[in-house]
Scaffold this motif. Structure first.
Motif, PDB file in Angstrom:
ATOM      1  N   ALA A 100      -1.656   6.305   8.780  1.00  0.00           N
ATOM      2  CA  ALA A 100      -0.271   6.050   9.186  1.00  0.00           C
ATOM      3  C   ALA A 100       0.408   5.016   8.294  1.00  0.00           C
ATOM      4  N   CYS A 101      -0.340   4.076   7.786  1.00  0.00           N
ATOM      5  CA  CYS A 101       0.220   2.981   7.000  1.00  0.00           C
ATOM      6  C   CYS A 101       0.656   3.390   5.593  1.00  0.00           C
ATOM      7  N   GLU A 102      -0.112   4.255   4.966  1.00  0.00           N
ATOM      8  CA  GLU A 102       0.115   4.573   3.554  1.00  0.00           C
ATOM      9  C   GLU A 102       1.528   5.066   3.242  1.00  0.00           C
ATOM     10  N   PRO A 103       2.072   6.049   3.964  1.00  0.00           N
ATOM     11  CA  PRO A 103       3.415   6.515   3.617  1.00  0.00           C
ATOM     12  C   PRO A 103       4.529   5.517   3.959  1.00  0.00           C
TER      13      PRO A 103
ATOM     14  N   VAL B 282       6.194   0.049  -1.591  1.00  0.00           N
ATOM     15  CA  VAL B 282       5.789  -0.236  -2.969  1.00  0.00           C
ATOM     16  C   VAL B 282       4.463   0.432  -3.331  1.00  0.00           C
ATOM     17  N   ASP B 283       4.016   1.371  -2.509  1.00  0.00           N
ATOM     18  CA  ASP B 283       2.769   2.119  -2.760  1.00  0.00           C
ATOM     19  C   ASP B 283       1.569   1.207  -3.008  1.00  0.00           C
ATOM     20  N   ALA B 284       1.453   0.166  -2.192  1.00  0.00           N
ATOM     21  CA  ALA B 284       0.352  -0.776  -2.337  1.00  0.00           C
ATOM     22  C   ALA B 284      -0.881  -0.381  -1.524  1.00  0.00           C
ATOM     23  N   ILE B 285      -0.776   0.676  -0.716  1.00  0.00           N
ATOM     24  CA  ILE B 285      -1.870   1.079   0.164  1.00  0.00           C
ATOM     25  C   ILE B 285      -2.489   2.369  -0.339  1.00  0.00           C
TER      26      ILE B 285
ATOM     27  N   ASP C 225      -3.383  -3.292  -2.096  1.00  0.00           N
ATOM     28  CA  ASP C 225      -3.412  -3.970  -3.387  1.00  0.00           C
ATOM     29  C   ASP C 225      -2.541  -5.213  -3.259  1.00  0.00           C
ATOM     30  N   GLY C 226      -3.165  -6.357  -3.176  1.00  0.00           N
ATOM     31  CA  GLY C 226      -2.455  -7.620  -2.977  1.00  0.00           C
ATOM     32  C   GLY C 226      -1.484  -7.968  -4.080  1.00  0.00           C
ATOM     33  N   SER C 227      -1.688  -7.427  -5.274  1.00  0.00           N
ATOM     34  CA  SER C 227      -0.770  -7.718  -6.373  1.00  0.00           C
ATOM     35  C   SER C 227       0.533  -6.935  -6.247  1.00  0.00           C
ATOM     36  N   LEU C 228       0.544  -5.884  -5.415  1.00  0.00           N
ATOM     37  CA  LEU C 228       1.747  -5.086  -5.199  1.00  0.00           C
ATOM     38  C   LEU C 228       2.427  -5.373  -3.861  1.00  0.00           C
ATOM     39  N   CYS C 229       1.658  -5.813  -2.883  1.00  0.00           N
ATOM     40  CA  CYS C 229       2.161  -6.032  -1.525  1.00  0.00           C
ATOM     41  C   CYS C 229       3.304  -7.046  -1.509  1.00  0.00           C
ATOM     42  N   ILE C 230       4.387  -6.692  -0.795  1.00  0.00           N
ATOM     43  CA  ILE C 230       5.552  -7.579  -0.707  1.00  0.00           C
ATOM     44  C   ILE C 230       5.690  -8.205   0.690  1.00  0.00           C
ATOM     45  N   ASP C 231       4.651  -8.099   1.494  1.00  0.00           N
ATOM     46  CA  ASP C 231       4.617  -8.711   2.837  1.00  0.00           C
ATOM     47  C   ASP C 231       5.729  -8.222   3.752  1.00  0.00           C
ATOM     48  N   CYS C 232       6.090  -6.959   3.644  1.00  0.00           N
ATOM     49  CA  CYS C 232       7.199  -6.448   4.457  1.00  0.00           C
ATOM     50  C   CYS C 232       6.785  -6.144   5.899  1.00  0.00           C
ATOM     51  N   GLY C 233       5.500  -5.865   6.118  1.00  0.00           N
ATOM     52  CA  GLY C 233       5.014  -5.598   7.467  1.00  0.00           C
ATOM     53  C   GLY C 233       5.168  -4.167   7.936  1.00  0.00           C
ATOM     54  N   ALA C 234       5.651  -3.272   7.081  1.00  0.00           N
ATOM     55  CA  ALA C 234       5.835  -1.875   7.487  1.00  0.00           C
ATOM     56  C   ALA C 234       4.515  -1.245   7.904  1.00  0.00           C
ATOM     57  N   CYS C 235       3.432  -1.584   7.240  1.00  0.00           N
ATOM     58  CA  CYS C 235       2.116  -1.026   7.577  1.00  0.00           C
ATOM     59  C   CYS C 235       1.666  -1.505   8.952  1.00  0.00           C
TER      60      CYS C 235
END
Length: 56
Positions: free
Chosen positions: A14-17, A21-24, A34-44
């Motif tokens: 459920a989290c991936e889509p 920023v396609d960090a999952i 991927d912590g280098s891509l994650c923007i801490d948005c909380g959508a996942c």
């Protein structure tokens, strides 16, 4: 800081889509962030049925 998906992950996907920023991606039995891509948005975290993603 970035989100990490803990061992509670049930690999439902459920989290991936939801990640803007396609960090999952699917890892070894669980999804990973991927912590280098994650923007801490909380959508996942908002869509996870078992509250697996957490900020670190």
């Amino acid at each position: 800081m970035a989100y990490v998906i803990n061992d509670d992950c049930i690999s439902c996907g459920a989290c991936e889509p939801e990640c803007p920023v396609d960090a999952i991606s699917e890892g070894d039995g669980i999804y990973v962030v991927d912590g280098s891509l994650c923007i801490d948005c909380g959508a996942c975290a908002d869509v996870c049925p078992v509250d697996s993603p957490h900020l670190v």
